[in-house]
Design a protein around this motif. Structure first.
Motif, PDB file in Angstrom:
ATOM      1  N   GLN A  91       0.834  -1.209   0.000  1.00 24.26           N
ATOM      2  CA  GLN A  91       0.000   0.000   0.000  1.00 24.26           C
ATOM      3  C   GLN A  91       0.867   1.257   0.000  1.00 24.26           C
ATOM      4  O   GLN A  91       0.599   2.217  -0.731  1.00 24.26           O
ATOM      5  N   VAL A  92       1.913   1.214   0.815  1.00 19.76           N
ATOM      6  CA  VAL A  92       2.843   2.354   0.902  1.00 19.76           C
ATOM      7  C   VAL A  92       3.600   2.526  -0.412  1.00 19.76           C
ATOM      8  O   VAL A  92       3.822   3.652  -0.876  1.00 19.76           O
ATOM      9  N   ALA A  93       3.984   1.411  -1.019  1.00 17.40           N
ATOM     10  CA  ALA A  93       4.704   1.473  -2.303  1.00 17.40           C
ATOM     11  C   ALA A  93       3.838   2.156  -3.359  1.00 17.40           C
ATOM     12  O   ALA A  93       4.320   3.015  -4.112  1.00 17.40           O
ATOM     13  N   GLN A  94       2.552   1.809  -3.404  1.00 17.74           N
ATOM     14  CA  GLN A  94       1.652   2.448  -4.367  1.00 17.74           C
ATOM     15  C   GLN A  94       1.497   3.933  -4.068  1.00 17.74           C
ATOM     16  O   GLN A  94       1.417   4.761  -4.980  1.00 17.74           O
ATOM     17  N   ARG A  95       1.483   4.277  -2.786  1.00 21.90           N
ATOM     18  CA  ARG A  95       1.383   5.689  -2.386  1.00 21.90           C
ATOM     19  C   ARG A  95       2.584   6.472  -2.902  1.00 21.90           C
ATOM     20  O   ARG A  95       2.449   7.592  -3.404  1.00 21.90           O
ATOM     21  N   LEU A  96       3.776   5.879  -2.801  1.00 24.39           N
ATOM     22  CA  LEU A  96       4.980   6.560  -3.287  1.00 24.39           C
ATOM     23  C   LEU A  96       4.952   6.721  -4.802  1.00 24.39           C
ATOM     24  O   LEU A  96       5.384   7.750  -5.339  1.00 24.39           O
ATOM     25  N   VAL A  97       4.450   5.702  -5.502  1.00 25.89           N
ATOM     26  CA  VAL A  97       4.305   5.807  -6.962  1.00 25.89           C
ATOM     27  C   VAL A  97       3.354   6.952  -7.295  1.00 25.89           C
ATOM     28  O   VAL A  97       3.631   7.774  -8.177  1.00 25.89           O
ATOM     29  N   ASP A  98       2.234   7.016  -6.577  1.00 25.09           N
ATOM     30  CA  ASP A  98       1.257   8.086  -6.796  1.00 25.09           C
ATOM     31  C   ASP A  98       1.826   9.455  -6.433  1.00 25.09           C
ATOM     32  O   ASP A  98       1.434  10.471  -7.025  1.00 25.09           O
ATOM     33  N   ASP A  99       2.749   9.485  -5.474  1.00 22.44           N
ATOM     34  CA  ASP A  99       3.410  10.739  -5.080  1.00 22.44           C
ATOM     35  C   ASP A  99       4.475  11.179  -6.087  1.00 22.44           C
ATOM     36  O   ASP A  99       5.087  12.242  -5.919  1.00 22.44           O
ATOM     37  N   LYS A 100       4.717  10.321  -7.090  1.00 18.75           N
ATOM     38  CA  LYS A 100       5.686  10.602  -8.161  1.00 18.75           C
ATOM     39  C   LYS A 100       7.123  10.774  -7.648  1.00 18.75           C
ATOM     40  O   LYS A 100       7.841  11.692  -8.034  1.00 18.75           O
ATOM     41  N   VAL A 101       7.521   9.850  -6.772  1.00 22.99           N
ATOM     42  CA  VAL A 101       8.920   9.838  -6.347  1.00 22.99           C
ATOM     43  C   VAL A 101       9.789   9.388  -7.520  1.00 22.99           C
ATOM     44  O   VAL A 101       9.317   8.658  -8.407  1.00 22.99           O
ATOM     45  N   VAL A 102      11.047   9.805  -7.533  1.00 24.94           N
ATOM     46  CA  VAL A 102      11.943   9.421  -8.636  1.00 24.94           C
ATOM     47  C   VAL A 102      12.765   8.191  -8.277  1.00 24.94           C
ATOM     48  O   VAL A 102      13.442   7.609  -9.124  1.00 24.94           O
ATOM     49  N   GLY A 103      12.730   7.794  -7.013  1.00 19.14           N
ATOM     50  CA  GLY A 103      13.453   6.616  -6.549  1.00 19.14           C
ATOM     51  C   GLY A 103      13.035   6.324  -5.127  1.00 19.14           C
ATOM     52  O   GLY A 103      12.461   7.192  -4.446  1.00 19.14           O
ATOM     53  N   VAL A 104      13.321   5.111  -4.671  1.00 22.68           N
ATOM     54  CA  VAL A 104      12.930   4.700  -3.315  1.00 22.68           C
ATOM     55  C   VAL A 104      14.115   4.064  -2.610  1.00 22.68           C
ATOM     56  O   VAL A 104      14.800   3.205  -3.170  1.00 22.68           O
ATOM     57  N   VAL A 105      14.357   4.488  -1.384  1.00 21.30           N
ATOM     58  CA  VAL A 105      15.331   3.834  -0.506  1.00 21.30           C
ATOM     59  C   VAL A 105      14.511   2.997   0.483  1.00 21.30           C
ATOM     60  O   VAL A 105      13.765   3.527   1.291  1.00 21.30           O
ATOM     61  N   GLY A 106      14.625   1.691   0.393  1.00 22.69           N
ATOM     62  CA  GLY A 106      13.824   0.806   1.240  1.00 22.69           C
ATOM     63  C   GLY A 106      13.411  -0.428   0.458  1.00 22.69           C
ATOM     64  O   GLY A 106      13.781  -0.562  -0.700  1.00 22.69           O
ATOM     65  N   HIS A 107      12.728  -1.298   1.103  1.00 23.34           N
ATOM     66  CA  HIS A 107      12.260  -1.250   2.475  1.00 23.34           C
ATOM     67  C   HIS A 107      13.330  -1.849   3.384  1.00 23.34           C
ATOM     68  O   HIS A 107      14.333  -2.361   2.901  1.00 23.34           O
ATOM     69  N   LEU A 108      13.105  -1.815   4.689  1.00 25.96           N
ATOM     70  CA  LEU A 108      14.100  -2.335   5.617  1.00 25.96           C
ATOM     71  C   LEU A 108      14.134  -3.860   5.595  1.00 25.96           C
ATOM     72  O   LEU A 108      15.193  -4.469   5.510  1.00 25.96           O
ATOM     73  N   ASN A 109      12.966  -4.480   5.669  1.00 30.10           N
ATOM     74  CA  ASN A 109      12.878  -5.941   5.772  1.00 30.10           C
ATOM     75  C   ASN A 109      12.800  -6.602   4.406  1.00 30.10           C
ATOM     76  O   ASN A 109      12.242  -6.044   3.467  1.00 30.10           O
ATOM     77  N   SER A 110      13.285  -7.831   4.327  1.00 37.96           N
ATOM     78  CA  SER A 110      13.116  -8.626   3.106  1.00 37.96           C
ATOM     79  C   SER A 110      11.639  -8.910   2.861  1.00 37.96           C
ATOM     80  O   SER A 110      11.165  -8.868   1.719  1.00 37.96           O
TER      81      SER A 110
END
Length: 381
Positions: A91-110
């Motif tokens: 859900q959070v990943a989709q939120r970041l896509v919708d926020d138009k981030v240019v890259g993502v650092v994460g997630h912490l856990n496998s």
């Protein structure tokens, strides 16, 4: 007089319009970089540590000034909480896509990085995990997945080799927390342990919310192993080690990077001194810029580094390095520049293989003395 006023008004309006356009042209373009980690729950202290590393990088880059393709850029950290939960992670990943981030650092856990990776892949956004060690993460065929740590296929064997060859143990019991990380690490450890001739007396599973391990530990006590390998995080690994000591189990507790934190001594009490653990990256004290980074981090956040803050810090710089080389803030162009990464940062030289894994991974091994985490050895893979 009336005629002059009519002439002056258009000139004044034009001046206002020009000033507005000039201000707009000089305004910085805001570029978002996402960060995801558990900020609530039992390992929130690790998530906040990771977020702080990324935040420090963002603040530094903005203070120095960043220009891409002639445009001044202001970076913004879009920080999200996945609570170490796979469903919330997507859900959070989709939120970041919708926020138009240019890259993502994460997630912490496998266990959160793997399900979220499909969403970033579909969106064509680079994802750099600073701490996900399960090999599957980068073996799904996605061009978007990268990591700046070693994998469990390297960490598990390094821990097993140390146990067999340096500690001279002959038998081991294994317990994992049934997550993608804990189970994956335990399985990699077990494969190498058996190949080295160690007697694996048992392999039990618990869960990542468990607080009482006495039933499993009582059974293990009867098996009398020289060591117990625990695959999980410090929130459960600390109580696990503490309860083992309370049951007068003398076996050493072996664990991976999820347990190998500064907070372990708080969670395990003096039982931390019975733990030997691995970290899937270079030890802070062995990093060329480690001391300076540690001091800078302490000054900014008034706390010491837990474990992977230097890795999130470098991950932000690696995304910005790709942005500079692409001379663009377009996620597709940033992604296209990622395979040629050759970045020297706090954690060392970062280059990626065709899967997005490090070309030269390192495993660090630690124990605890008087509750203080102490470096034992560094193994280059």
């Amino acid at each position: 007089m009336k005629r002059k006023l009519q002439t002056v008004l258009p000139i004044a309006a034009a001046a206002v319009l020009y000033a507005t356009l000039a201000t707009s042209a000089s305004a910085d373009e805001v570029v978002k970089i996402g960060h995801v980690a558990p900020l609530t729950g039992g390992i929130a202290h690790l998530g906040k540590d990771n977020e702080n590393g990324a935040r420090l990088a963002i603040e530094e880059i903005n203070a120095k000034g960043l220009t891409i393709n002639g445009q001044k850029i202001t970076l913004q950290l879009d920080a999200q909480d996945d609570a170490a939960d796979p469903r919330q992670a997507t859900q959070v990943a989709q939120r970041l896509v919708d926020d138009k981030v240019v890259g993502v650092v994460g997630h912490l856990n496998s266990g959160t990085s793997i399900p979220a990776s499909k969403i970033y892949s579909d969106a064509g956004i680079v994802q750099i995990s600073p701490s996900a060690t399960n090999p599957t993460y980068t073996q799904q065929g996605f061009k978007t997945t990268y990591r700046v740590v070693a994998t469990d296929a390297q960490q598990g064997p390094a821990l097993a080799n140390y146990a067999a060859k340096t500690m001279k143990i002959k038998s081991v019991a294994i317990v994992d927390d049934a997550t993608a990380y804990g189970e994956g690490l335990a399985n990699e450890f077990e494969k190498t342990a058996k190949a080295l001739g160690l007697n694996v007396v048992s392999h039990d599973a618990t869960n990542d919310k468990a607080v009482d391990f006495r039933a499993i530990l009582t059974k293990i006590k009867g098996e009398k192993p020289d060591a117990i390998m625990y695959g999980g995080m410090d929130a459960t690994g600390g109580p696990f080690a503490k309860q083992a000591k309370q049951l007068a189990i003398n076996a050493k507790v072996l664990a991976g990077d999820g347990v190998c934190t500064e907070d372990l001594a708080k969670l395990a009490g003096d039982a931390a001194d019975n733990v030997i653990c691995s970290q899937a990256g270079m030890a802070l004290e062995k990093m060329v810029g480690g001391a300076a980074f540690g001091a800078k981090f302490q000054k900014r956040f008034n706390q010491s580094i837990q474990i992977y803050a230097p890795f999130t810090y470098d991950a932000v710089y690696i995304i910005v390095d790709a942005m500079k080389r692409a001379n663009s803030t377009d996620p597709a162009k940033i992604l296209a520049a990622m395979p040629a990464t050759d970045y020297k940062g706090v954690i060392g030289q970062t280059q990626f293989d065709s899967h997005g894994d490090l070309k030269a991974p390192v495993i660090s091994l630690y124990d605890y003395k008087g509750g203080k985490k102490m470096l034992l050895d560094v193994v280059k893979m």
